[in-house]
Design an enzyme around this catalytic site. Structure first.
Site, PDB file in Angstrom:
ATOM      1  N   ARG A 174       0.826  -1.207   0.000  1.00 19.39           N
ATOM      2  CA  ARG A 174       0.000   0.000   0.000  1.00 19.39           C
ATOM      3  C   ARG A 174       0.862   1.260   0.000  1.00 19.39           C
ATOM      4  O   ARG A 174       0.476   2.287  -0.571  1.00 19.39           O
ATOM      5  CB  ARG A 174      -0.951  -0.012   1.195  1.00 19.39           C
ATOM      6  CG  ARG A 174      -2.045  -1.069   1.062  1.00 19.39           C
ATOM      7  CD  ARG A 174      -2.989  -1.063   2.244  1.00 19.39           C
ATOM      8  NE  ARG A 174      -3.854   0.104   2.260  1.00 19.39           N
ATOM      9  CZ  ARG A 174      -4.995   0.218   1.582  1.00 19.39           C
ATOM     10  NH1 ARG A 174      -5.411  -0.779   0.809  1.00 19.39           N
ATOM     11  NH2 ARG A 174      -5.731   1.307   1.667  1.00 19.39           N
ATOM     12  N   TYR A 188     -18.943  -1.500  15.818  1.00 16.81           N
ATOM     13  CA  TYR A 188     -18.348  -0.309  15.209  1.00 16.81           C
ATOM     14  C   TYR A 188     -18.769   0.949  15.971  1.00 16.81           C
ATOM     15  O   TYR A 188     -17.929   1.811  16.295  1.00 16.81           O
ATOM     16  CB  TYR A 188     -18.767  -0.208  13.745  1.00 16.81           C
ATOM     17  CG  TYR A 188     -18.342   1.078  13.084  1.00 16.81           C
ATOM     18  CD1 TYR A 188     -17.029   1.258  12.665  1.00 16.81           C
ATOM     19  CD2 TYR A 188     -19.245   2.121  12.878  1.00 16.81           C
ATOM     20  CE1 TYR A 188     -16.620   2.443  12.066  1.00 16.81           C
ATOM     21  CE2 TYR A 188     -18.854   3.308  12.287  1.00 16.81           C
ATOM     22  CZ  TYR A 188     -17.547   3.459  11.880  1.00 16.81           C
ATOM     23  OH  TYR A 188     -17.146   4.644  11.296  1.00 16.81           O
ATOM     24  N   LYS A 229     -16.421   3.712  18.103  1.00 14.44           N
ATOM     25  CA  LYS A 229     -16.379   5.155  17.866  1.00 14.44           C
ATOM     26  C   LYS A 229     -16.683   5.944  19.146  1.00 14.44           C
ATOM     27  O   LYS A 229     -16.144   7.037  19.346  1.00 14.44           O
ATOM     28  CB  LYS A 229     -17.348   5.518  16.748  1.00 14.44           C
ATOM     29  CG  LYS A 229     -17.010   4.900  15.396  1.00 14.44           C
ATOM     30  CD  LYS A 229     -15.747   5.481  14.779  1.00 14.44           C
ATOM     31  CE  LYS A 229     -14.519   4.674  14.957  1.00 14.44           C
ATOM     32  NZ  LYS A 229     -13.321   5.281  14.324  1.00 14.44           N
ATOM     33  N   THR A 279     -16.591   7.083   0.337  1.00 14.50           N
ATOM     34  CA  THR A 279     -15.300   6.398   0.278  1.00 14.50           C
ATOM     35  C   THR A 279     -15.585   4.904   0.226  1.00 14.50           C
ATOM     36  O   THR A 279     -16.744   4.471   0.228  1.00 14.50           O
ATOM     37  CB  THR A 279     -14.453   6.703   1.529  1.00 14.50           C
ATOM     38  OG1 THR A 279     -15.159   6.199   2.689  1.00 14.50           O
ATOM     39  CG2 THR A 279     -14.202   8.197   1.697  1.00 14.50           C
TER      40      THR A 279
END
Length: 273
Positions: free
Chosen positions: A37, A171, A175, A204
């Protein structure tokens, strides 16, 4: 000019944030999870710099950007504790660190090679370890999500070892943990400006094609907090579009903050002091 690290900056919001700060004249260090990457980033940055030089009006800054060397990239897989610790110990000093790297809701519970639930390790434990090991910057920014509002502060089962798996809830919890981490650092390190940012629902790979907002909007608040003075010189706040918001009340709970720090220290072997 500030020296700034943006984690998870090979694509998406992280890349947009890093590029915007770089274009404003800051010394930006990128981060990739692998050599592959990092190599891909080098190629895309070269193409981006060429396009910027062609499309913008000539200027000394544009000429310098077009001629610049390969971007400085730190490499470390945040799903690997050894690599994360090594990154924290060797990254060096920065004026600003933006903890952007993260993963979305997973369809099933997965553990890393360290035996830690993957969402928690990448989204929470990794920024904790980097914060604890790196030299203290002047400013730290933790990316969160509006879903922190439905996060659950469950210190007894942070990794969904007993309760049924729910990827989006895990998730959302992570957060909330990020906001609590930002507030804990602001409280424990008063000389450091530590804040959390909800970038919005951005188109995205993570946000998906149906997201409502474009990349520049997703990077705007981090760039402001990282590089500007005035209203950006605050700590212990939660922002979206530069607006100071009220987070999930659990993020302010000192018992929860301290419990989260203790859990992260036990899992990682690294203590935030």
């Amino acid at each position: 000019m500030a020296r700034i690290l943006v984690t998870g900056s090979t694509d998406g919001i992280g890349l947009e944030t890093a590029r915007t700060l770089q274009q404003r004249g800051h010394d930006v260090v990128f981060h990739a999870r692998s050599e592959q990457r990092a190599t891909a980033l080098t190629d895309t940055q070269a193409a981006h710099n060429d396009a910027t030089a062609r499309n913008d009006k000539p200027s000394a800054h544009n000429d310098a950007t077009a001629r610049s060397d390969k971007p400085e990239v730190l490499i470390g897989d945040l799903a690997d504790l050894q690599q994360t610790r090594e990154l924290g110990r060797t990254a060096g000093a920065f004026d600003v660190v933006i903890h952007n790297a993260g993963i979305g809701g997973q369809d099933e519970r997965r553990v890393t090679g360290d035996g830690i639930e993957r969402t928690f390790q990448v989204n929470v434990l990794a920024p904790y370890v980097l914060t604890a090991l790196m030299p203290r910057p002047q400013r730290i920014i933790y990316l969160t999500s509006g879903l922190e509002s439905v996060g659950v502060a469950d210190l007894d089962d942070l990794q969904y070892e007993r309760k049924p798996w729910n990827g989006m809830q895990a998730y959302s919890d992570s957060k909330l943990h990020d906001v609590a981490l930002a507030f804990a650092v602001a409280r424990l390190w008063p000389e450091v400006r530590s804040n959390a940012v909800d970038p919005g629902w951005i188109r995205t790979k993570l946000g998906g094609p149906n997201a409502t907002d474009d990349l520049p909007e997703g990077a705007e608040t981090q760039v402001w907090l990282a590089a500007e003075d005035g209203d950006a010189l605050v700590t212990g706040r939660y922002f979206k579009r530069r607006e100071d918001l009220r987070p999930n009340p659990a993020a302010h709970d000192l018992h929860f903050q301290d419990g989260l720090l203790a859990a992260c220290a036990e899992l990682s072997g690294v203590t935030l002091r």
